[in-house]
Design a protein around this motif. Structure first.
Motif, short mmCIF file in Angstrom:
data_model
loop_
_atom_site.label_atom_id
_atom_site.label_comp_id
_atom_site.label_asym_id
_atom_site.label_seq_id
_atom_site.Cartn_x
_atom_site.Cartn_y
_atom_site.Cartn_z
N THR A 4 0.83 -1.18 0.00
CA THR A 4 0.00 0.00 0.00
C THR A 4 0.87 1.24 0.00
N LYS A 5 0.41 2.25 -0.73
CA LYS A 5 1.21 3.46 -0.93
C LYS A 5 1.50 4.15 0.39
N GLY A 6 2.79 4.41 0.59
CA GLY A 6 3.19 5.19 1.73
C GLY A 6 3.33 4.42 3.02
N SER A 7 2.99 3.14 3.05
CA SER A 7 3.08 2.39 4.30
C SER A 7 4.49 1.87 4.47
N PRO A 8 4.99 1.79 5.69
CA PRO A 8 6.35 1.32 5.92
C PRO A 8 6.46 -0.16 5.64
N PRO A 9 7.64 -0.62 5.19
CA PRO A 9 7.80 -2.04 4.92
C PRO A 9 7.76 -2.85 6.19
N ALA A 10 7.22 -4.06 6.09
CA ALA A 10 7.20 -4.95 7.24
C ALA A 10 8.59 -5.53 7.46
N ALA A 11 8.85 -5.98 8.66
CA ALA A 11 10.14 -6.58 8.96
C ALA A 11 10.32 -7.85 8.16
N PRO A 12 11.58 -8.16 7.74
CA PRO A 12 11.83 -9.37 6.97
C PRO A 12 11.29 -10.62 7.65
N ASP A 13 11.40 -10.69 8.98
CA ASP A 13 10.91 -11.88 9.68
C ASP A 13 9.41 -12.05 9.47
N ARG A 14 8.68 -10.96 9.41
CA ARG A 14 7.24 -11.06 9.16
C ARG A 14 6.97 -11.56 7.76
N HIS A 15 7.78 -11.12 6.78
CA HIS A 15 7.64 -11.62 5.42
C HIS A 15 7.86 -13.13 5.39
N LEU A 16 8.94 -13.56 6.01
CA LEU A 16 9.27 -14.98 5.99
C LEU A 16 8.15 -15.80 6.63
N LEU A 17 7.62 -15.31 7.74
CA LEU A 17 6.55 -16.03 8.42
C LEU A 17 5.29 -16.06 7.57
N ARG A 18 4.91 -14.91 7.03
CA ARG A 18 3.66 -14.82 6.27
C ARG A 18 3.69 -15.72 5.03
N TYR A 19 4.75 -15.59 4.26
CA TYR A 19 4.80 -16.35 3.01
C TYR A 19 5.22 -17.80 3.25
N GLY A 20 5.94 -18.03 4.32
CA GLY A 20 6.24 -19.40 4.69
C GLY A 20 4.99 -20.16 5.09
N VAL A 21 4.10 -19.50 5.84
CA VAL A 21 2.83 -20.12 6.22
C VAL A 21 1.98 -20.38 4.98
N LEU A 22 1.94 -19.42 4.06
CA LEU A 22 1.19 -19.61 2.82
C LEU A 22 1.69 -20.84 2.07
N ALA A 23 3.00 -20.93 1.88
CA ALA A 23 3.56 -22.07 1.15
C ALA A 23 3.30 -23.38 1.87
N ALA A 24 3.47 -23.38 3.20
CA ALA A 24 3.29 -24.62 3.96
C ALA A 24 1.83 -25.08 3.94
N CYS A 25 0.89 -24.15 4.11
CA CYS A 25 -0.53 -24.52 4.09
C CYS A 25 -0.94 -25.07 2.73
N CYS A 26 -0.53 -24.38 1.68
CA CYS A 26 -0.88 -24.85 0.33
C CYS A 26 -0.22 -26.19 0.02
N ALA A 27 1.03 -26.37 0.47
CA ALA A 27 1.71 -27.64 0.24
C ALA A 27 1.02 -28.79 0.97
N THR A 28 0.56 -28.51 2.19
CA THR A 28 -0.14 -29.54 2.96
C THR A 28 -1.45 -29.94 2.29
N LEU A 29 -2.22 -28.94 1.87
CA LEU A 29 -3.48 -29.23 1.19
C LEU A 29 -3.24 -29.93 -0.14
N PHE A 30 -2.19 -29.54 -0.84
CA PHE A 30 -1.86 -30.20 -2.11
C PHE A 30 -1.52 -31.66 -1.86
N ALA A 31 -0.74 -31.94 -0.82
CA ALA A 31 -0.37 -33.32 -0.50
C ALA A 31 -1.59 -34.16 -0.16
N VAL A 32 -2.53 -33.57 0.59
CA VAL A 32 -3.77 -34.29 0.93
C VAL A 32 -4.57 -34.59 -0.33
#
Length: 254
Positions: A4-32
């Motif tokens: 979003t315009k003008g908003s400060p960037p999130a901390a890298p750790d938050r990026h890793l957690l957010r997108y890591g959870v996305l990948a893990a959840c989708c991978a789990t559902l894909f495996a099922v």
């Protein structure tokens, strides 16, 4: 990353957690889903067959409708989607957003490689009809159209968001979601994929989007967010700068 315009960037750790959870959840559902397909689980098999048969029957009896669906499927095909990502990557590279350009290109390349690796590994046959309305080559699982359209539409929305207001962001997200759903649906209507193939394509797209983003964040922490701000600055509406530099209109001075 916050887009979003003008908003400060999130901390890298938050990026890793957010997108890591996305990948893990989708991978789990894909495996099922993959396990259920391999086990020929009755409820899923019946759903696949009944849905595909019903859509094929309607498409067979309504040729004009089928031609329109085929056109939509062609527009949303893998070649079109990867071309859009390629053009976006070139544009980002030219304006100096090099990490964002590499991220965009990696999404397309990793998605393409993962698609064919999964298809060769699973080797699921496509639906078969005595009177098909469309043809497609190769194994069925997952759907390449569903996977490529989901990856491309998500990335395009991410690139658009910094330049849009709230209503624009909602509209862009809604249009992208409808496009992804429509492309996946066309593959079922045309009888070239099972519904579970399409769902697998969407889940695989989530794994790719999250996994590639995590990899880039580990490689270049914070650079994606910086490049998003660079894109926002380089593509800021020029009309504002033009208006700001114009002399006062006659009769308005003083």
């Amino acid at each position: 990353m916050h887009l979003t315009k003008g908003s400060p960037p999130a901390a890298p750790d938050r990026h890793l957690l957010r997108y890591g959870v996305l990948a893990a959840c989708c991978a789990t559902l894909f495996a099922v889903l993959f396990a259920l397909v391999e086990a020929h689980w009755g409820p899923l098999a019946r759903l696949d067959r009944s849905w595909t048969d019903g859509e094929h029957g309607y498409a067979r009896d309504h040729t004009a409708w089928t031609a329109a669906v085929q056109t939509l499927s062609n527009i949303g095909g893998t070649v079109t989607m990867r071309t859009l990502l390629g053009l976006a990557a070139v544009w980002l590279w030219l304006i100096g957003a090099r990490v964002l350009a590499a991220w965009t290109a990696a999404q397309a390349l990793v998605g393409w490689a993962a698609l064919w690796a999964l298809r060769l590994f699973v080797g699921r046959p496509r639906p078969h009809f005595g009177d098909p309305v469309a043809y497609a080559a190769g194994p069925a699982f997952p759907s390449g159209h569903a996977m490529a359209s989901a990856i491309t539409c998500v990335i395009l929305v991410w690139l658009i968001r910094p330049h849009a207001n709230r209503a624009g962001r909602v509209a862009a997200t809604g249009v992208a979601a409808l496009a992804v759903l429509a492309v996946g649906w066309t593959r079922i209507v045309l009888g070239v994929h099972w519904p579970s193939d399409v769902m697998a394509g969407w889940l695989a797209a989530g794994v790719i989007l999250g996994g590639v983003t995590v990899a880039v964040e580990i490689w270049r922490p914070g650079d994606l967010a910086r490049d998003v701000r660079r894109v926002n600055w380089r593509t800021r509406p020029r009309v504002q700068r033009v208006l700001a530099s114009e002399p006062s209109a006659p009769g308005r001075e003083g």
